[in-house]
Design a protein around this motif. Structure first.
Motif, PDB file in Angstrom:
ATOM      1  N   ARG A 130       0.831  11.722 -10.230  1.00 49.36           N
ATOM      2  CA  ARG A 130       0.214  13.051 -10.226  1.00 49.36           C
ATOM      3  C   ARG A 130       1.239  14.127 -10.596  1.00 49.36           C
ATOM      4  NH1 ARG A 130      -2.638  11.199  -5.553  1.00 49.36           N
ATOM      5  NH2 ARG A 130      -1.161  12.272  -4.186  1.00 49.36           N
ATOM      6  N   ASP A 131       2.453  14.005 -10.022  1.00 48.89           N
ATOM      7  CA  ASP A 131       3.511  14.975 -10.366  1.00 48.89           C
ATOM      8  C   ASP A 131       3.845  14.915 -11.842  1.00 48.89           C
ATOM      9  OD1 ASP A 131       3.598  15.715  -7.752  1.00 48.89           O
ATOM     10  OD2 ASP A 131       5.370  14.512  -7.251  1.00 48.89           O
ATOM     11  N   ARG A 132       3.896  13.687 -12.392  1.00 46.35           N
ATOM     12  CA  ARG A 132       4.235  13.548 -13.809  1.00 46.35           C
ATOM     13  C   ARG A 132       3.141  14.161 -14.688  1.00 46.35           C
ATOM     14  NH1 ARG A 132       4.167   7.706 -16.495  1.00 46.35           N
ATOM     15  NH2 ARG A 132       1.979   8.078 -16.025  1.00 46.35           N
ATOM     16  N   MET A 133       1.843  13.947 -14.319  1.00 53.68           N
ATOM     17  CA  MET A 133       0.748  14.511 -15.104  1.00 53.68           C
ATOM     18  C   MET A 133       0.783  16.040 -15.089  1.00 53.68           C
ATOM     19  SD  MET A 133      -2.332  11.891 -14.002  1.00 53.68           S
ATOM     20  CE  MET A 133      -3.573  12.824 -14.894  1.00 53.68           C
ATOM     21  N   ALA A 134       1.114  16.618 -13.910  1.00 57.32           N
ATOM     22  CA  ALA A 134       1.208  18.075 -13.811  1.00 57.32           C
ATOM     23  C   ALA A 134       2.318  18.607 -14.703  1.00 57.32           C
ATOM     24  CB  ALA A 134       1.444  18.484 -12.363  1.00 57.32           C
ATOM     25  N   LYS A 135       3.467  17.886 -14.709  1.00 58.79           N
ATOM     26  CA  LYS A 135       4.584  18.322 -15.552  1.00 58.79           C
ATOM     27  C   LYS A 135       4.259  18.155 -17.035  1.00 58.79           C
ATOM     28  CE  LYS A 135       8.292  17.655 -12.229  1.00 58.79           C
ATOM     29  NZ  LYS A 135       9.536  16.943 -11.902  1.00 58.79           N
ATOM     30  N   ASP A 136       3.562  17.065 -17.367  1.00 62.87           N
ATOM     31  CA  ASP A 136       3.164  16.863 -18.771  1.00 62.87           C
ATOM     32  C   ASP A 136       2.249  17.987 -19.241  1.00 62.87           C
ATOM     33  OD1 ASP A 136       4.628  14.578 -18.904  1.00 62.87           O
ATOM     34  OD2 ASP A 136       2.949  13.193 -18.610  1.00 62.87           O
ATOM     35  N   LEU A 137       1.316  18.406 -18.349  1.00 62.39           N
ATOM     36  CA  LEU A 137       0.401  19.499 -18.705  1.00 62.39           C
ATOM     37  C   LEU A 137       1.177  20.793 -18.910  1.00 62.39           C
ATOM     38  CD1 LEU A 137      -2.478  20.491 -19.099  1.00 62.39           C
ATOM     39  CD2 LEU A 137      -2.627  20.878 -16.618  1.00 62.39           C
ATOM     40  N   GLU A 138       2.157  21.010 -18.027  1.00 60.25           N
ATOM     41  CA  GLU A 138       2.974  22.229 -18.141  1.00 60.25           C
ATOM     42  C   GLU A 138       3.763  22.237 -19.447  1.00 60.25           C
ATOM     43  OE1 GLU A 138       6.405  24.566 -15.554  1.00 60.25           O
ATOM     44  OE2 GLU A 138       5.422  22.799 -14.752  1.00 60.25           O
ATOM     45  N   ILE A 139       4.311  21.071 -19.823  1.00 60.66           N
ATOM     46  CA  ILE A 139       5.068  20.959 -21.073  1.00 60.66           C
ATOM     47  C   ILE A 139       4.148  21.177 -22.275  1.00 60.66           C
ATOM     48  CG2 ILE A 139       6.281  19.311 -22.579  1.00 60.66           C
ATOM     49  CD1 ILE A 139       7.503  18.118 -20.026  1.00 60.66           C
ATOM     50  N   LYS A 140       2.938  20.601 -22.201  1.00 57.95           N
ATOM     51  CA  LYS A 140       1.980  20.763 -23.307  1.00 57.95           C
ATOM     52  C   LYS A 140       1.636  22.233 -23.512  1.00 57.95           C
ATOM     53  CE  LYS A 140      -2.626  19.314 -24.827  1.00 57.95           C
ATOM     54  NZ  LYS A 140      -3.841  18.560 -24.472  1.00 57.95           N
ATOM     55  N   GLU A 141       1.381  22.941 -22.400  1.00 62.65           N
ATOM     56  CA  GLU A 141       1.051  24.364 -22.505  1.00 62.65           C
ATOM     57  C   GLU A 141       2.213  25.157 -23.080  1.00 62.65           C
ATOM     58  OE1 GLU A 141      -0.008  25.367 -18.567  1.00 62.65           O
ATOM     59  OE2 GLU A 141      -2.071  24.558 -18.699  1.00 62.65           O
ATOM     60  N   ALA A 142       3.446  24.802 -22.655  1.00 64.64           N
ATOM     61  CA  ALA A 142       4.626  25.512 -23.155  1.00 64.64           C
ATOM     62  C   ALA A 142       4.791  25.290 -24.649  1.00 64.64           C
ATOM     63  CB  ALA A 142       5.872  25.040 -22.406  1.00 64.64           C
ATOM     64  N   ARG A 143       4.558  24.035 -25.097  1.00 65.72           N
ATOM     65  CA  ARG A 143       4.691  23.747 -26.534  1.00 65.72           C
ATOM     66  C   ARG A 143       3.633  24.490 -27.352  1.00 65.72           C
ATOM     67  NH1 ARG A 143       6.281  17.291 -26.983  1.00 65.72           N
ATOM     68  NH2 ARG A 143       8.341  17.530 -26.049  1.00 65.72           N
TER      69      ARG A 143
ATOM     70  N   LEU B 207       0.824  -1.210   0.000  1.00 67.15           N
ATOM     71  CA  LEU B 207       0.000   0.000   0.000  1.00 67.15           C
ATOM     72  C   LEU B 207       0.857   1.258   0.000  1.00 67.15           C
ATOM     73  CD1 LEU B 207      -2.790  -1.020   2.556  1.00 67.15           C
ATOM     74  CD2 LEU B 207      -3.061  -0.660   0.090  1.00 67.15           C
ATOM     75  N   LYS B 208       1.983   1.193   0.731  1.00 65.50           N
ATOM     76  CA  LYS B 208       2.897   2.344   0.773  1.00 65.50           C
ATOM     77  C   LYS B 208       3.489   2.623  -0.601  1.00 65.50           C
ATOM     78  CE  LYS B 208       7.082   4.020   3.053  1.00 65.50           C
ATOM     79  NZ  LYS B 208       8.178   3.673   4.005  1.00 65.50           N
ATOM     80  N   VAL B 209       3.919   1.540  -1.279  1.00 64.50           N
ATOM     81  CA  VAL B 209       4.487   1.697  -2.630  1.00 64.50           C
ATOM     82  C   VAL B 209       3.434   2.235  -3.586  1.00 64.50           C
ATOM     83  CG1 VAL B 209       5.409   0.427  -4.616  1.00 64.50           C
ATOM     84  CG2 VAL B 209       6.257  -0.065  -2.319  1.00 64.50           C
ATOM     85  N   LYS B 210       2.181   1.726  -3.450  1.00 64.40           N
ATOM     86  CA  LYS B 210       1.106   2.190  -4.325  1.00 64.40           C
ATOM     87  C   LYS B 210       0.835   3.672  -4.109  1.00 64.40           C
ATOM     88  CE  LYS B 210      -3.726   1.247  -5.550  1.00 64.40           C
ATOM     89  NZ  LYS B 210      -4.917   0.423  -5.233  1.00 64.40           N
ATOM     90  N   HIS B 211       0.833   4.113  -2.847  1.00 66.52           N
ATOM     91  CA  HIS B 211       0.592   5.531  -2.540  1.00 66.52           C
ATOM     92  C   HIS B 211       1.707   6.414  -3.123  1.00 66.52           C
ATOM     93  CE1 HIS B 211      -0.634   9.090  -0.378  1.00 66.52           C
ATOM     94  NE2 HIS B 211       0.552   9.176   0.204  1.00 66.52           N
ATOM     95  N   GLU B 212       2.970   5.962  -2.954  1.00 66.87           N
ATOM     96  CA  GLU B 212       4.085   6.741  -3.496  1.00 66.87           C
ATOM     97  C   GLU B 212       4.017   6.820  -5.013  1.00 66.87           C
ATOM     98  OE1 GLU B 212       7.468   4.747  -1.954  1.00 66.87           O
ATOM     99  OE2 GLU B 212       7.350   5.700   0.035  1.00 66.87           O
ATOM    100  N   THR B 213       3.586   5.709  -5.636  1.00 64.78           N
ATOM    101  CA  THR B 213       3.472   5.697  -7.103  1.00 64.78           C
ATOM    102  C   THR B 213       2.396   6.662  -7.575  1.00 64.78           C
ATOM    103  OG1 THR B 213       4.169   3.383  -7.130  1.00 64.78           O
ATOM    104  CG2 THR B 213       3.079   4.226  -9.110  1.00 64.78           C
ATOM    105  N   GLU B 214       1.261   6.721  -6.832  1.00 66.94           N
ATOM    106  CA  GLU B 214       0.193   7.647  -7.202  1.00 66.94           C
ATOM    107  C   GLU B 214       0.665   9.093  -7.122  1.00 66.94           C
ATOM    108  OE1 GLU B 214      -2.957   6.650  -4.561  1.00 66.94           O
ATOM    109  OE2 GLU B 214      -3.641   4.919  -5.753  1.00 66.94           O
ATOM    110  N   ILE B 215       1.473   9.397  -6.102  1.00 67.15           N
ATOM    111  CA  ILE B 215       2.009  10.759  -5.969  1.00 67.15           C
ATOM    112  C   ILE B 215       2.917  11.092  -7.153  1.00 67.15           C
ATOM    113  CG2 ILE B 215       3.542  12.225  -4.598  1.00 67.15           C
ATOM    114  CD1 ILE B 215       2.475  10.786  -2.104  1.00 67.15           C
ATOM    115  N   LEU B 216       3.785  10.116  -7.512  1.00 67.33           N
ATOM    116  CA  LEU B 216       4.682  10.334  -8.651  1.00 67.33           C
ATOM    117  C   LEU B 216       3.900  10.518  -9.946  1.00 67.33           C
ATOM    118  CD1 LEU B 216       7.529   7.747  -7.917  1.00 67.33           C
ATOM    119  CD2 LEU B 216       7.700  10.224  -7.814  1.00 67.33           C
TER     120      LEU B 216
END
Length: 501
Positions: A355-368, A344-353
């Motif tokens: 979410r961070d990756r999706m936020a960065k992908d959105l930021e990159i998409k907007e920049a492009r 469960l701990k690994v799953k929670h950490e993966t979900e956080i990662l």
């Protein structure tokens, strides 16, 4: 007894019936009340049960009887202590393994003509490894140095065996030094173990050395190098024919930690799941082994009880058995709860990662999108200027046309904003460009980024406030500096820098 001994001498397969026959031998020997004969039978019984939990028990019983009769009456008594030391080490009982190992080594100067040199080296290795597991590094180094001294004085007749054991001894000394903070001294010794093991394809020792080196890279935040080494160690551990679950677990855990640091959540989850599954299997196997050991101990004690006809002791052993079985069941439940908690701990950490990756992908998409809009606007502005130029020339206002053609579309402030958006849209571009162009100047940086946007020479000229011929010359100079491969244009080469591979 001689029938079974003959099978060992001729390398014949030991059958289940042989186990039954050797237990019958024990009963007959007890009836004869001959302790020396019983000791020999228990020794043979241990060899028949090699690889099982009975192995240590029957060797211990043989030692008890040999001690009672007198060790001088037994030619290979040291082998009993070696067998017990090895069995205890494999069951993670390192302190007891050392005790019996040191008793084995004490016979070295008493029974010189009966010692197998490789058994002596192996016993030193078991003692040294046990001290290493107990974090007693100076003692570990001492016994591995004994291996080096012994092989230096009397080399093994097989050159590969000689090289392998020297590598193992030096590698473990190096590992101990690294754990003591003396990395400069220890690291070369671990590399020597890896080199010697690789030369003869000793995959388990290759994996052990590579895991140590990978952990060192991780300590100093060299995550790419660490993950590469741990993957290689895991590959070697899979190829080994020896018991290397511990090395597999170390490799998988290391790979998972590296990918977390590198923020690659999918890979971190993949190897974390492999680690958890293998660790669960190991916990279940350890539980089964402990249960098997308890059953073997119970069976062994039952045999002794029946032979001595002590009914009161039998009842006591049954009570102890039930208590221990309950403890094992409780241990299994706790192990499963810990496993689920870790999952469960690994799953929670993966979900956080994620979410961070999706936020960065959105930021990159907007920049492009901003970059693409910027390039489109540049093209539209150039077309507007051309239309204005034709209109102005038709009206005979050449000065105004000239002024428009010299207009610079990108100011320093605009370039600052542009570069910030460009870096977000294409984070790999400028670092890769700087790798292939030494001492990159600002003008070359601007030119390359505009080429990357697939603008033509005239569009770039209008944006930079220079002529199209100047842009062409600048491209030729940049192509010479980059050393573009023969047959490839500078435009396609620069655009390839954005590839993710």
């Amino acid at each position: 007894m001689y029938e079974i001994l003959g099978k060992f001498e001729l390398g014949l397969k030991i059958l289940p019936q042989d186990s039954t026959n050797i237990y019958d031998c024990i009963k007959l020997a007890h009836k004869l009340k001959d302790d020396q004969l019983k000791a020999e039978v228990y020794t043979l019984c241990a060899e028949v049960g090699k690889g099982t939990n009975r192995y240590v028990l029957y060797n211990l019983k043989a030692i008890e009887l040999e001690r009672k009769v007198g060790f001088s009456h037994f030619k290979y008594v040291h082998n009993r202590f070696f067998n017990v030391s090895l069995g205890l080490y494999q069951s993670n009982n390192y302190r007891k393994s050392i005790d019996y190992g040191l008793q084995c080594l004490a016979f070295k100067n008493v029974r010189k003509n009966t010692w197998d040199p490789r058994v002596y080296i192996f016993q030193l290795d078991i003692v040294g490894a046990s001290y290493l597991k107990l974090n007693q590094y100076d003692s570990a180094r001492y016994y591995y140095q004994q291996i080096i001294d012994t092989l230096t004085k009397t080399p093994d007749e097989n050159a590969n065996v000689q090289s392998l054991w020297l590598g193992i001894a030096k590698g473990n000394i190096g590992h101990a030094l690294i754990l003591q903070g003396k990395e400069a001294q220890g690291t070369p010794l671990v590399y020597l173990q890896l080199q010697n093991s690789t030369a003869i394809k000793s995959y388990n020792n290759m994996a052990i050395a590579q895991n140590i080196l990978a952990n060192l890279d991780f300590k100093y935040k060299r995550y790419q190098e660490a993950v590469s080494k741990w993957k290689q160690a895991y590959h070697w551990a899979l190829q080994s024919e020896y018991y290397v679950v511990e090395q597999k677990l170390l490799s998988l855990k290391g790979i998972m930690m590296c990918y977390r640091k590198l923020q690659v959540p999918d890979s971190a989850y993949k190897y974390g799941d492999l680690y958890n599954r293998l660790n669960k299997e190991r916990l279940l196997e350890l539980g089964a082994q402990q249960l098997s050991a308890i059953k073997a101990k119970i069976e062994f004690d039952d045999i002794q009880t029946n032979l001595e006809n002590i009914s009161t002791k039998l009842r006591q052993e049954k009570m102890t058995r039930n208590f221990i079985l309950g403890g094992i069941f409780l241990l299994a439940v706790i192990s499963l709860l810990l496993y689920n908690r870790q999952k469960l701990k690994v799953k929670h950490e993966t979900e956080i990662l994620n979410r961070d990756r999706m936020a960065k992908d959105l930021e990159i998409k907007e920049a492009r999108e901003r970059i693409n809009s910027f390039a489109l606007n540049m093209g539209q502005k150039e077309k507007l200027i051309r239309n204005l130029e034709r209109t102005i020339k038709a009206n005979g206002t050449d000065n105004l046309s000239s002024s428009l053609l010299n207009y610079v579309l990108v100011t320093d402030e605009e370039w600052h904003k542009f570069k910030e958006a460009f870096n977000k849209a294409y984070p790999l571009f400028f670092p890769r460009l700087k790798q292939i162009v030494a001492h990159l100047n600002p003008a070359e940086e601007r030119l390359a980024s505009l080429i990357c946007l697939d603008l033509n020479n005239q569009q770039i000229a209008n944006m930079l406030g220079i002529s199209a011929s100047s842009v062409a010359r600048s491209k030729r100079r940049l192509k010479q500096r980059i050393a573009v491969p023969e047959g490839q244009s500078i435009e396609s080469y620069i655009c390839d820098l954005n590839d993710l591979v």
